[in-house]
Design an enzyme around this catalytic site. Structure first.
Site, PDB file in Angstrom:
ATOM      1  N   ASP A   1       0.842  -1.193   0.000  1.00 55.42           N
ATOM      2  CA  ASP A   1       0.000   0.000   0.000  1.00 55.42           C
ATOM      3  C   ASP A   1       0.877   1.243   0.000  1.00 55.42           C
ATOM      4  O   ASP A   1       1.957   1.235  -0.596  1.00 55.42           O
ATOM      5  CB  ASP A   1      -0.944  -0.046   1.214  1.00 55.42           C
ATOM      6  CG  ASP A   1      -2.297   0.562   0.909  1.00 55.42           C
ATOM      7  OD1 ASP A   1      -2.350   1.773   0.649  1.00 55.42           O
ATOM      8  OD2 ASP A   1      -3.316  -0.164   0.943  1.00 55.42           O
TER       9      ASP A   1
ATOM     10  N   HIS B   1      -3.828   5.880   3.495  1.00 49.46           N
ATOM     11  CA  HIS B   1      -4.467   4.663   2.991  1.00 49.46           C
ATOM     12  C   HIS B   1      -3.795   3.397   3.532  1.00 49.46           C
ATOM     13  O   HIS B   1      -4.459   2.465   4.007  1.00 49.46           O
ATOM     14  CB  HIS B   1      -4.433   4.680   1.467  1.00 49.46           C
ATOM     15  CG  HIS B   1      -5.307   3.674   0.805  1.00 49.46           C
ATOM     16  ND1 HIS B   1      -4.894   2.377   0.532  1.00 49.46           N
ATOM     17  CD2 HIS B   1      -6.575   3.758   0.333  1.00 49.46           C
ATOM     18  CE1 HIS B   1      -5.868   1.725  -0.077  1.00 49.46           C
ATOM     19  NE2 HIS B   1      -6.906   2.537  -0.214  1.00 49.46           N
TER      20      HIS B   1
ATOM     21  N   SER C   1     -11.027  -1.139  -0.884  1.00 46.91           N
ATOM     22  CA  SER C   1      -9.749  -1.081  -0.172  1.00 46.91           C
ATOM     23  C   SER C   1      -9.930  -1.408   1.305  1.00 46.91           C
ATOM     24  O   SER C   1      -9.011  -1.891   1.957  1.00 46.91           O
ATOM     25  CB  SER C   1      -9.125   0.315  -0.286  1.00 46.91           C
ATOM     26  OG  SER C   1      -8.541   0.503  -1.543  1.00 46.91           O
TER      27      SER C   1
END
Length: 744
Positions: A154, A217, A531
């Site tokens: 990520d 994220h 996600s």
């Protein structure tokens, strides 16, 4: 739905009640909180929520003969704490064991059980997924994934975040070979590795030699999978409690392969290569793009070789729904995860000048907005202004007004920024038709509410009906037990796969809407997307891997799929954004069910070698070799169709005007009781005839394999996609395979 402060007082009251009853160790029959299920009312049609509570009171009043009422104040009605109407038919009340035993003989009674105390986890998804303390449950059976390593590809990690705390964590397993490219004091027994794989020549804005998360994220996804317990977690003051990941004692290894919103394919492949070499057990990739042939897809290639080394790979399905054939990561050896809701909402109710009220959602819950009615406007001079795109409101006077903006094109948060820049006091984001009833709690910059499409139409109708429309927004905070949960998110990408449409994709769905987890520039944040659903499944796979270390990635995947459920908390089918039953192209096998997944009974296993005949049916030898990393001569391999893979789901195409039967063979492996017998149950639509041979499967030992054949034939008529299911049933165990049938 109760306001957040009311909900918290409920939790505290329940905790106090149970603790109080727990103080009586002398065996006296003290009242405690029971949840009582009652039979569905016959001949009653309750149109309002307020009608349920009096009805429940009337039932309990009829039971006064069995209640040990101690005083005039101790009435049947006073015993009731809550009246339920959406997730169950029944109520909670303070009762003694003897009272419940006597009550069980009444005609309206169905079932009752003591209310247990759960940890109020803020991500909420551990509780929603059945990951709890006490008794025989997944966390106890797996020690919360201790010793399992989850590799997360990520945007990196946030050094020093409390979700990476390693309190009471053991060191990394001896097999771990990775490294930490952060300050030596940052990595620990929880965050055991952190590396960056960014092609620096393509990055000019900031040095990224360290795997630091400048986006948030990667911090969010890694802690969703395996974050430590953190007390006092919240997002903008909402959903307060204790946060944790799915496998709180698993180790995290972070591989930074994305910079901002760009993740280069070669960086991804490098990260996967390192992770497999380092010794991870699970790979989590909340990344995706356009569907590409497997031989040109780094994630498909890296994933194949990861499973060849025994590494489980979980991937996002993509955020391009609700259109069909929009999937990412659809290779059959990957677990492809869609996104759905949970039973928690952050309510913001739009109240119009004529008294109408419409529930929506927002993460921003101001306490000082007040209830004053403000002017309401819909700037629909053109498409750009109705979408509240930057610059499109310059010709409008929005000062002090609540502005209705249509969802689409620009981000929902940007719409609020545009309204705020113009001096607007608040915003209503009305869903587009494609989004239907699927709303999202966003961290807006001003008071706002995202409402369903149908509600948006009614608000627009009101605006057109009066010369001076007004509205306000009532912020109600966190509400639990949201009806019709889970439901599919409108953004979740749908199947069928563009490459192999006869393999049902996605495989599974999990929580991906308004998920709270760690963040970089604030301690926690709540965001949505596949996600978010992907790392939920990564963490659950880690728990299964801990419970069954000898299982292959395919066996773990099968356990997840065949134990999934397809009904919501209102006992109806899982719905999509239209409030219609979601099809298998939206939810795959269904919603993940961790308590059942660690004991599936039977699994559909596959070795990496089993995929070669399938790949030879797709590509020539050269391309197959690219994927499997060894010489393959497809001319000497008997190729198979994708439907012939020993997959946990079944897809079949039946041509029009054909009476030819289509048959597949499947093999199941017994991973349950050594001596067990399973009986088939087959459910197919009327347009199709189907049969299974044999109809029973008997096993004498663990790991024994049995095969069966399933055949399909058209009955004539019909077109498009229809669906059914195959179940192997043994006692309480049900091994369920979804069946997707295309009628040409």
């Amino acid at each position: 739905m109760a306001p957040r402060k009311h909900f918290l007082s409920i939790v505290l009251f329940l905790c106090a009640s149970v603790l109080l009853s727990g103080q009586h160790a002398d065996g006296t029959d003290e009242p405690k909180v029971y949840i009582v299920h009652v039979k569905q009312p016959e001949g009653e049609n309750f149109s309002a929520a307020e009608q349920w509570a009096p009805w429940y009171s009337s039932l309990l009043n009829r039971a006064t003969g069995v209640l040990g009422l101690a005083s005039e104040q101790d009435t049947a009605a006073s015993r009731i704490i809550y009246s339920y109407r959406n997730v169950m038919t029944g109520f909670s009340a303070r009762l003694t064991d003897k009272e419940v035993e006597a009550m069980s003989k009444l005609d309206w009674f169905l079932h009752a059980y003591p209310s247990r105390v759960y940890r109020p986890l803020t991500t909420h998804t551990p509780m929603f997924l059945g990951l709890r303390y006490g008794g025989h449950n997944v966390w106890n059976a797996t020690n919360m994934g201790e010793g399992i390593i989850i590799g997360v590809l990520d945007t990196g990690v946030t050094p020093g975040h409390p979700s990476y705390d390693d309190h009471d964590m053991p060191p990394a397993p001896a097999k771990w070979k990775g490294r930490c490219d952060l300050n030596a004091t940052v990595c620990n027994n929880k965050l055991i590795g952190a590396m960056s794989f960014i092609d620096y020549n393509n990055v000019t804005r900031r040095s990224t030699h360290e795997p630091i998360d400048y986006d948030g994220h990667g911090t969010h996804t890694s802690t969703t999978a395996a974050g430590a317990f953190v007390k006092g977690a919240n997002a903008n003051g909402n959903a307060k409690g204790v946060a944790s990941g799915m496998a709180p004692r698993a180790h995290i290894a972070a591989y930074k392969v994305c910079y901002g919103d760009e993740c280069q394919g070669h960086d991804i492949l490098a990260g996967m290569d390192a992770a497999v070499d380092d010794g991870v057990d699970v790979l989590s990739l909340s990344l995706g793009g356009d569907s590409e042939p497997y031989h040109s897809d780094p994630i498909a290639q890296g994933g194949f070789n990861a499973i060849n080394r025994g590494v489980f790979v979980s991937c996002s399905a993509g955020n391009s729904g609700p259109d069909h054939s929009t999937l990412s990561n659809d290779a059959p050896w990957l677990l492809t995860v869609g996104a759905s809701t949970m039973d928690r909402s952050l309510l913001a109710t739009v109240k119009l000048g004529d008294g109408q009220e419409f529930d929506g959602e927002t993460l921003y819950q101001p306490h000082d907005f007040g209830s004053k009615m403000l002017p309401l406007m819909y700037p629909n001079a053109n498409e750009q202004s109705s979408l509240c795109v930057s610059g499109s409101l310059d010709r409008f006077d929005v000062r002090g007004k609540i502005v209705l903006c249509d969802r689409g094109q620009n981000s929902r948060i940007e719409k609020g920024q545009v309204v705020q820049f113009g001096g607007g006091a608040g915003m209503i984001v009305a869903n587009a038709p494609a989004d239907g009833y699927a709303t999202v709690a966003d961290p807006h910059v001003l008071p706002a509410s995202n409402v369903p499409y149908a509600y948006g139409l009614k608000i627009k109708s009101y605006i057109n009906s009066t010369a001076s429309p007004t509205a306000t927004i009532i912020f109600k905070g966190t509400a639990m037990n949201t009806p019709h949960s889970p439901a599919m998110a409108s953004f979740s990408s749908r199947g069928p796969s563009q490459i192999t449409p006869v393999i049902l994709k996605p495989d599974i769905t999990g929580p991906g809407v308004s998920v709270l987890a760690a963040w970089n520039d604030q301690t926690f944040n709540m965001i949505s997307g596949t996600s978010m659903s992907c790392p939920h499944l990564s963490g659950i796979a880690a728990l299964i891997k801990k419970a069954h270390p000898d299982w292959s990635p395919a066996a773990i995947k099968s356990a997840i799929m065949t134990t999934a459920y397809v009904t919501d908390n209102s006992r109806g089918p899982i719905l999509d954004e239209r409030h219609l039953p979601a099809d298998f192209f939206a939810m795959g096998a269904g919603h993940v069910n961790p308590p059942n997944a660690i004991d599936p009974g039977l699994v559909y296993d596959l070795t990496p070698q089993d995929y070669i005949p399938y790949l030879c049916g797709l590509y020539d030898s050269t391309y197959v070799q690219v994927i499997v990393r060894k010489h393959v001569d497809c001319s000497s391999v008997k190729s198979i169709s994708e439907g012939e893979l020993n997959y946990p789901s079944i897809s079949v195409t039946l041509p029009a005007n054909s009476s030819t039967s289509v048959s597949y063979t499947r093999t199941v492996t017994n991973v349950g009781e050594p001596k067990s017998t399973y009986t088939v149950k087959l459910d197919v639509p009327k347009e199709v005839s189907a049969g299974v041979t044999p109809t029973t499967l008997s096993f004498n030992e663990v790991n024994q394999k049995q095969s069966f054949s399933i055949s399909f034939r058209r009955n004539g008529g019909g077109s498009g996609a229809v669906q059914g299911q195959l179940l192997w049933v043994s006692g309480k165990l049900e091994v369920r395979s979804p069946i997707s049938i295309k009628l040409e």
